[in-house]
Design a protein around this motif. Structure first.
Motif, mmCIF file in Angstrom:
data_model
loop_
_atom_site.group_PDB
_atom_site.id
_atom_site.type_symbol
_atom_site.label_atom_id
_atom_site.label_comp_id
_atom_site.label_asym_id
_atom_site.label_seq_id
_atom_site.Cartn_x
_atom_site.Cartn_y
_atom_site.Cartn_z
ATOM 1 N N LEU A 1 0.773 -1.180 0.053
ATOM 2 C CA LEU A 1 0.085 0.031 0.121
ATOM 3 C C LEU A 1 0.819 1.305 0.117
ATOM 4 C CD1 LEU A 1 -2.235 -1.468 2.602
ATOM 5 C CD2 LEU A 1 -3.300 -0.397 0.444
ATOM 6 N N LEU A 2 2.084 1.288 0.695
ATOM 7 C CA LEU A 2 2.794 2.547 1.029
ATOM 8 C C LEU A 2 3.208 3.127 -0.459
ATOM 9 C CD1 LEU A 2 4.712 4.128 3.076
ATOM 10 C CD2 LEU A 2 6.310 2.793 2.059
ATOM 11 N N THR A 3 3.776 1.904 -1.148
ATOM 12 C CA THR A 3 4.376 2.366 -2.549
ATOM 13 C C THR A 3 3.167 2.662 -3.762
ATOM 14 O OG1 THR A 3 4.931 0.004 -2.858
ATOM 15 C CG2 THR A 3 6.604 1.607 -1.973
ATOM 16 N N GLN A 4 2.112 1.805 -3.513
ATOM 17 C CA GLN A 4 1.156 1.992 -4.470
ATOM 18 C C GLN A 4 0.540 3.316 -4.452
ATOM 19 O OE1 GLN A 4 -1.322 -1.519 -3.200
ATOM 20 N NE2 GLN A 4 -1.135 -2.161 -5.392
ATOM 21 N N SER A 5 0.502 3.969 -3.392
ATOM 22 C CA SER A 5 0.090 5.241 -2.841
ATOM 23 C C SER A 5 0.996 6.280 -3.093
ATOM 24 C CB SER A 5 -0.465 5.319 -1.392
ATOM 25 O OG SER A 5 0.759 5.641 -0.708
ATOM 26 N N MET A 6 2.102 5.954 -3.533
ATOM 27 C CA MET A 6 3.048 7.146 -3.918
ATOM 28 C C MET A 6 3.111 7.233 -5.638
ATOM 29 S SD MET A 6 6.673 5.782 -2.074
ATOM 30 C CE MET A 6 7.798 6.881 -2.256
ATOM 31 N N ILE A 7 2.620 6.160 -6.292
ATOM 32 C CA ILE A 7 2.419 6.451 -7.586
ATOM 33 C C ILE A 7 1.151 6.544 -8.212
ATOM 34 C CG2 ILE A 7 2.908 4.705 -9.850
ATOM 35 C CD1 ILE A 7 4.960 3.228 -8.251
ATOM 36 N N TYR A 8 0.062 6.116 -7.579
ATOM 37 C CA TYR A 8 -1.255 6.307 -8.114
ATOM 38 C C TYR A 8 -2.102 7.062 -7.151
ATOM 39 C CZ TYR A 8 0.528 2.405 -10.851
ATOM 40 O OH TYR A 8 1.283 1.423 -11.308
ATOM 41 N N GLU A 9 -3.225 7.730 -7.772
ATOM 42 C CA GLU A 9 -3.912 8.725 -7.136
ATOM 43 C C GLU A 9 -5.239 8.438 -7.131
ATOM 44 O OE1 GLU A 9 -1.895 12.790 -6.684
ATOM 45 O OE2 GLU A 9 -1.925 12.434 -8.700
ATOM 46 N N PRO A 10 -6.042 8.767 -6.127
ATOM 47 C CA PRO A 10 -7.516 8.525 -6.252
ATOM 48 C C PRO A 10 -8.211 9.712 -6.744
ATOM 49 C CG PRO A 10 -6.952 9.450 -3.996
ATOM 50 C CD PRO A 10 -5.726 9.362 -4.883
ATOM 51 N N LEU A 11 -9.624 9.739 -7.120
ATOM 52 C CA LEU A 11 -10.431 10.872 -7.396
ATOM 53 C C LEU A 11 -10.574 11.747 -6.288
ATOM 54 C CD1 LEU A 11 -13.310 8.775 -9.378
ATOM 55 C CD2 LEU A 11 -11.739 10.539 -10.299
ATOM 56 N N VAL A 12 -10.847 11.274 -5.156
ATOM 57 C CA VAL A 12 -11.104 12.211 -4.060
ATOM 58 C C VAL A 12 -10.041 11.565 -2.888
ATOM 59 C CG1 VAL A 12 -13.401 12.667 -4.460
ATOM 60 C CG2 VAL A 12 -12.832 10.872 -3.141
ATOM 61 N N SER A 13 -9.620 12.586 -1.919
ATOM 62 C CA SER A 13 -8.757 12.096 -0.799
ATOM 63 C C SER A 13 -9.195 12.121 0.381
ATOM 64 C CB SER A 13 -7.469 12.784 -0.956
ATOM 65 O OG SER A 13 -7.468 14.091 -0.772
ATOM 66 N N TYR A 14 -9.004 11.397 1.394
ATOM 67 C CA TYR A 14 -9.406 11.216 2.918
ATOM 68 C C TYR A 14 -8.596 12.335 3.632
ATOM 69 C CZ TYR A 14 -11.142 9.030 7.242
ATOM 70 O OH TYR A 14 -11.515 8.974 8.557
ATOM 71 N N GLU A 15 -9.000 13.082 4.196
ATOM 72 C CA GLU A 15 -8.336 14.079 4.975
ATOM 73 C C GLU A 15 -8.648 14.049 6.542
ATOM 74 O OE1 GLU A 15 -5.602 15.234 3.750
ATOM 75 O OE2 GLU A 15 -6.113 14.857 1.518
ATOM 76 N N GLU A 16 -7.785 14.574 7.279
ATOM 77 C CA GLU A 16 -8.163 14.788 8.786
ATOM 78 C C GLU A 16 -9.438 14.674 9.116
ATOM 79 O OE1 GLU A 16 -5.785 14.113 11.647
ATOM 80 O OE2 GLU A 16 -4.806 14.960 9.671
ATOM 81 N N GLY A 17 -9.935 13.907 10.307
ATOM 82 C CA GLY A 17 -11.197 13.995 10.448
ATOM 83 C C GLY A 17 -12.354 13.284 9.624
#
Lengths: 540, 314
Positions: free
Chosen positions: A66-82
């Motif tokens: 997951l760590l490295t997959q998330s470095m290369i690929y991005e989502p449509l929307v992101s999950y932030e604080e709270g």
């Protein structure tokens, strides 16, 4: 004379062998310099990771990390604080009133590392590839309700659901499988489940160099659309052994040890107390809980479940076993997730109360015996734990000792992890350890497994008198489109679960990080699986 | 000589078949259902339907004998199937990891030979001298220190404190030093004592006295005659250990992050990756057999009496 020749021959063979070996090593030497020697390029960091990063395919699981997959690929929307959902590859979105149609407006300045630009067609192609292998992804709620996807125009993508499902956006923020591979990464037949041709993403990092089981080097994506990370290079060394990681860190070969369970609690405290390094703990990731199976005849009585919950000194146990790395948990879900900030009366450590609950339930202590009985049957239960997990084992032993004091005989059974999971799924246990999923999966994944059988949690709750009502509330909450109504439903669900004590919260688990003081800034990502490298700053 | 070799080579075939049979039987005896293991590794939620489909695909519904024949057929063609986890052919996974393991195994064996031959020989010739006591001490040490602990201690002293070698990884010659020492200490302990004992035994033989009375130089007797014969049991031991080292030096690979075969195997066990486990077991058996064969041939060279014995017996 002949004998001597034989010996000479042997000797020659040996010499050739040795030289081949050495030659082999030195040629390795030249080729692997980039990843192996401690990198002291300014503005770069080296960290360890316990497993090889895998194939870097955005649509598959193990062994990709997951760590490295998330470095290369991005989502449509992101999950932030709270738990706030923020625009990412989609700059905005609309949800139809009935909650069935999601229309995303895509950013227009995004390019993949193969030079192609991000558009609705490639988004659809990725969705298609994921849905093609639906059976691998059914754990993710949104996958089960996507009815159709459509590229409306170049920068508009539409997703239609078969039924309303409020956490659809949260599900799209997870690291896999709904992230986007560039055109040139697709195999000819478009079936990414069988492999990709190259890791082409839109993310801030590019895989520069990689050697299986040894290292992976990522450099900053020069054409990244968003704010560029401060770091220029991240080297990930694959070090499977926790103690070796610590030794490499102490020697300075690593700048950082990051991840879940990658360092022993002793080592963490040792490094912290040395005063030479920076250490930090994240917000609660998930709750370590006990699952009391209500289908067990003895545990089907609420009084017994409450008695057990009152009868151990949670604070002392958590502090003593986790050495302060975990925090005592009163609520089933910690309040850093959405909808979880509900008022709940914590169940405190109280032996007298515990005893009175057991008396009330008809479990009494016969003269001369130490274990309570009812109708001649002793109050005997089994706690199943993962035998390779030292924390579960210590906690099991502590509970065994504590509960003996109120006349409960707890048998503890160390089992293989795969057996533990299988038995849990089958509902074949009295008491088990259980963890919820963390951000961005909770609270909706949590309530989902309370209702849906197949994961052991619904099974454990199935004997509750209000189970049908609870399931209906959960279904309603997952489909609700109104924030207030949803919060109300969550309040009800979480209160019921808390009162019923099938899930006994024990501690909040946290992620650890240890870093050299050359790292000036570090913060944990809100999404449990996302990488932390964009926010890291090092001193020059 | 040639007939001996042919005989030995032919004998290998039933042994390998038996090894495949054992592997096959053990996997069938284990409670793991390959279809279920596959689904778990591929992250697919198992339903009865999918399970039945996979069982059909893996041929698990065939009779056991047919399954065994099928397995042997595939293995003979070096087809071990695809790993459930990585979805790549097992053979390819093995080939990419083999060089690292071979290098480490060979360097450890070489180190063990370089140290234990002179040490064992000298401690026999100079029995009860300082050198003999030292070799005994080393043997105790090598036999009693757990490998992982030795690994950590070496890293702590030579990599962290003295900064002479890297902590982990593979790349330069420096990377070989600590793992090779860790692996070879136990071997050195055994071989030194083994060689010492067999040299002492040879020294009692008549040919030594005869050589001495004939006035042959002491050095010639020792090196050319005694050592050459005395080394034979050590060679046998080396062959067995080479097989062991080649099949992955699991603990050392773990401690030193060595990217070899053993680490890969451990992951496979944890993931219940049956094709990998199967491939590993068969290859390990083959490696053991081949190593033993090589040692036997070597022994023929070193001690011609063996082949004579073989000839007179047959």
């Amino acid at each position: 004379m002949q004998l001597l020749n034989r010996r000479q021959m042997l000797f020659t063979v040996l010499i050739i062998f040795t030289f081949t070996l050495l030659a082999g090593c030195s040629s390795e030497d030249a080729s692997s310099e980039s990843g192996d020697s401690t990198d002291k390029t300014p503005n770069s960091i080296t960290l360890s990771w316990p497993r090889d990063i895998g194939s870097m395919n955005p649509h598959v699981y193990n062994p990709s990390q997951l760590l490295t997959q998330s470095m290369i690929y991005e989502p449509l929307v992101s999950y932030e604080e709270g738990g706030e959902i923020k625009p990412h590859l989609a700059e905005s979105w609309d949800v139809s009133e009935d909650g069935l149609e999601y229309t995303f407006k895509l950013r227009e300045d995004v390019t993949f590392t193969d030079g192609s630009s991000l558009n609705a067609d490639i988004i659809k192609k990725n969705f298609d590839a994921v849905l093609e292998n639906k059976s691998s992804h059914t754990w993710l709620g949104v996958i089960n309700v996507i009815e159709k996807t459509e590229a409306v125009d170049d920068s508009t993508f539409k997703m239609v659901l078969s039924e309303p499902y409020y956490p659809a956006l949260q599900d799209l923020a997870v690291v896999r499988p709904v992230r986007f591979l560039g055109e040139s990464g697709f195999p000819e037949d478009g079936d990414t489940s069988q492999g990709i041709t190259e890791p082409v993403g839109t993310g801030p990092w590019v895989l520069e160099d990689y050697k299986a089981d040894e290292y992976a080097v990522f450099t900053r994506n020069p054409d990244y659309w968003g704010e560029a990370p401060e770091l220029e290079k991240v080297t990930i060394k694959i070090i499977p052994d926790a103690e070796t990681r610590v030794l490499a860190f102490e020697k300075g070969e690593l700048d950082m040890i990051y991840g879940e369970g990658v360092i022993s609690m002793d080592s963490f405290n040792h490094l912290k107390e040395s005063g030479e390094y920076e250490t930090d703990l994240s917000e609660p990731l998930a709750t370590r809980s006990l699952l009391l199976n209500s289908t067990n005849e003895k545990l089907s009585d609420l009084n017994v479940r409450l008695a057990l919950q009152h009868a151990f000194n949670k604070e002392a146990m958590v502090e003593g076993i986790t050495l302060g790395l975990e925090e005592k948990a009163d609520k089933i879900l910690s309040t850093n997730f959405p909808y979880t900030d509900v008022d709940i009366d914590p169940i405190e450590y109280d032996m007298e109360k515990a005893v009175s609950y057991l008396e009330e339930a008809g479990w009494s202590l016969p003269d001369g015996k130490t274990i309570r009985e009812k109708d001649g049957e002793p109050l005997e239960l089994e706690l199943m734990y993962d035998k390779t997990d030292p924390i579960q084992k210590s906690m099991a032993e502590t509970l065994q000792a504590e509960w003996t004091a109120i006349g409960v005989q707890l048998n503890i059974a160390g089992v293989e992890l795969t057996d533990q999971i299988e038995r849990r799924k089958a509902g074949d246990f009295d008491i088990d350890f259980w963890y919820n999923y963390g951000a961005p999966y909770d609270p909706h994944s949590f309530i989902n497994v309370v209702a849906e059988k197949g994961w052991g949690v619904a099974e454990a709750h199935s004997n509750l008198p209000m189970k049908a009502e609870l399931d209906a509330q959960i279904e309603e909450a997952l489909a609700s489109q109104d924030e207030e109504e949803r919060q109300e439903l969550y309040n009800g669900i979480l209160n019921t679960l808390q009162d019923q004590s099938v899930i006994v919260p024990v501690s909040y688990m946290k992620k650890t990080v240890v870093y050299q003081d050359s790292i000036e800034e570090f913060s944990f990502p809100a999404n449990r699986d996302e990488h932390p490298f964009n926010e890291i700053k090092v001193s020059q | 000589m040639i007939s001996y070799l042919t005989k030995r080579l032919l004998a290998v075939i039933p042994i390998i078949l038996f090894a495949i049979f054992l592997m096959f039987a053990l996997i069938r005896l284990s409670p793991v259902d390959p279809a279920e293991a596959y689904l778990a590794a591929a992250h697919i939620h198992p339903t009865e339907e999918i399970l039945a489909e996979k069982r059909q695909e893996f041929g698990l519904n065939e009779s056991l004998i047919m399954q065994y024949v099928q397995t042997v057929k595939q293995i003979v063609q070096l087809d071990f199937g695809n790993s459930y986890v990585t979805n790549t052919p097992v053979w390819q996974e093995v080939v990419t990891r083999m060089p690292a393991t071979i290098q480490l195994a060979v360097s450890s064996i070489l180190l063990a030979v370089i140290v234990s031959v002179p040490l064992g020989f000298l401690s026999a010739v100079y029995k009860n001298s300082v050198i003999d006591h030292f070799s005994r001490f080393l043997a105790y040490l090598g036999a009693s220190i757990p490998q992982f602990w030795l690994g950590y201690i070496l890293i702590f002293v030579f990599a962290v404190q003295l900064d002479l070698f890297p902590v982990e990884g593979r790349g330069s010659w420096q990377h070989f030093v600590l793992p090779s020492i860790t692996l070879s200490l136990a071997l050195i302990a055994i071989y030194t004592r083994l060689l010492r004992a067999s040299v002492l035994e040879e020294l009692e033989k008549v040919y030594v006295t005869y050589g001495r009375t004939r006035g042959i130089k002491e050095k010639t007797i020792m090196v050319k005659h005694v050592l050459r014969i005395a080394i034979s049991p050590m060679l046998t031991g080396l062959g067995m250990n080479l097989g062991k080292l080649l099949t992955g030096t699991i603990i050392v690979e773990q401690v030193f992050s060595w990217p070899g075969f053993g680490r890969f195997f451990i992951e496979a066990i944890l993931n219940r990756d049956i094709p990998v486990i199967q491939g590993y077991v068969v290859l390990a058996a083959c490696l053991f057999i081949v190593c033993n064969l090589i040692v036997d041939v070597l022994q023929l060279y070193m001690d011609p009496r063996i082949s004579w014995k073989g000839r007179t017996e047959s």
